[in-house]
Design a protein around this motif. Sequence first.
Motif, PDB file in Angstrom:
ATOM      1  N   GLN A  76       0.831  -1.200   0.000  1.00 38.85           N
ATOM      2  CA  GLN A  76       0.000   0.000   0.000  1.00 38.85           C
ATOM      3  C   GLN A  76       0.868   1.254   0.000  1.00 38.85           C
ATOM      4  O   GLN A  76       1.877   1.320   0.699  1.00 38.85           O
ATOM      5  CB  GLN A  76      -0.953  -0.004   1.187  1.00 38.85           C
ATOM      6  N   THR A  77       0.429   2.211  -0.814  1.00 43.53           N
ATOM      7  CA  THR A  77       1.131   3.487  -0.926  1.00 43.53           C
ATOM      8  C   THR A  77       0.124   4.625  -1.010  1.00 43.53           C
ATOM      9  O   THR A  77      -1.033   4.423  -1.366  1.00 43.53           O
ATOM     10  CB  THR A  77       2.018   3.543  -2.187  1.00 43.53           C
ATOM     11  N   GLY A  89       5.672   9.253   1.230  1.00 40.27           N
ATOM     12  CA  GLY A  89       5.965   8.435   2.400  1.00 40.27           C
ATOM     13  C   GLY A  89       6.540   7.087   2.013  1.00 40.27           C
ATOM     14  O   GLY A  89       7.180   6.936   0.973  1.00 40.27           O
ATOM     15  N   ALA A  90       6.264   6.102   2.845  1.00 44.78           N
ATOM     16  CA  ALA A  90       6.859   4.776   2.667  1.00 44.78           C
ATOM     17  C   ALA A  90       5.896   3.807   1.984  1.00 44.78           C
ATOM     18  O   ALA A  90       4.685   3.972   2.036  1.00 44.78           O
ATOM     19  CB  ALA A  90       7.249   4.206   4.027  1.00 44.78           C
ATOM     20  N   ILE A  91       6.472   2.801   1.350  1.00 43.54           N
ATOM     21  CA  ILE A  91       5.702   1.672   0.822  1.00 43.54           C
ATOM     22  C   ILE A  91       5.514   0.717   1.999  1.00 43.54           C
ATOM     23  O   ILE A  91       6.479   0.355   2.672  1.00 43.54           O
ATOM     24  CB  ILE A  91       6.456   0.970  -0.317  1.00 43.54           C
ATOM     25  N   VAL A  92       4.276   0.328   2.266  1.00 41.65           N
ATOM     26  CA  VAL A  92       3.978  -0.520   3.414  1.00 41.65           C
ATOM     27  C   VAL A  92       3.400  -1.838   2.923  1.00 41.65           C
ATOM     28  O   VAL A  92       2.519  -1.848   2.058  1.00 41.65           O
ATOM     29  CB  VAL A  92       2.995   0.182   4.369  1.00 41.65           C
TER      30      VAL A  92
END
Length: 136
Positions: A76-77, A89-92
Amino acid sequence: MKRILFISVLAVLFLGCSKEDEPEVSSPSEETEQAEAFSLSGKTYAAYGGQGGIYGFEVYDVYYVSRFTSNNNVEQTARKNSPTGEILGAIVNYTYTIDYPKLTITMGSNEVIATFVDEETYRTGSGSNVTEYILQ
């Protein structure tokens, strides 16, 4: 003569209605097979998330993107201005399970429950706080 005319009309009515005219109804076993055959692996869904930015600077649209990378992993991004835009932000990575039409995304000790409207759309949230993800 009236009797022959009456019998002819009845014959036309009976012969005019065929089984092909009846709507097809899927049986429970067909629905189960469809649910088992439904896979998210390799699919990407995106939802409009509103506007973001820092006060006094650029304002942009934010899109939430869920990319299903395997049969149990979802990446999720948040992205800038489009579902394919710059990653914010970050890739989770999370895990998920699918029991179509129910999708459960596990985020540590939290679970997000989503419901598929059809194979191209699922929704999270409830009431006025619903986010709709659409297949890209």
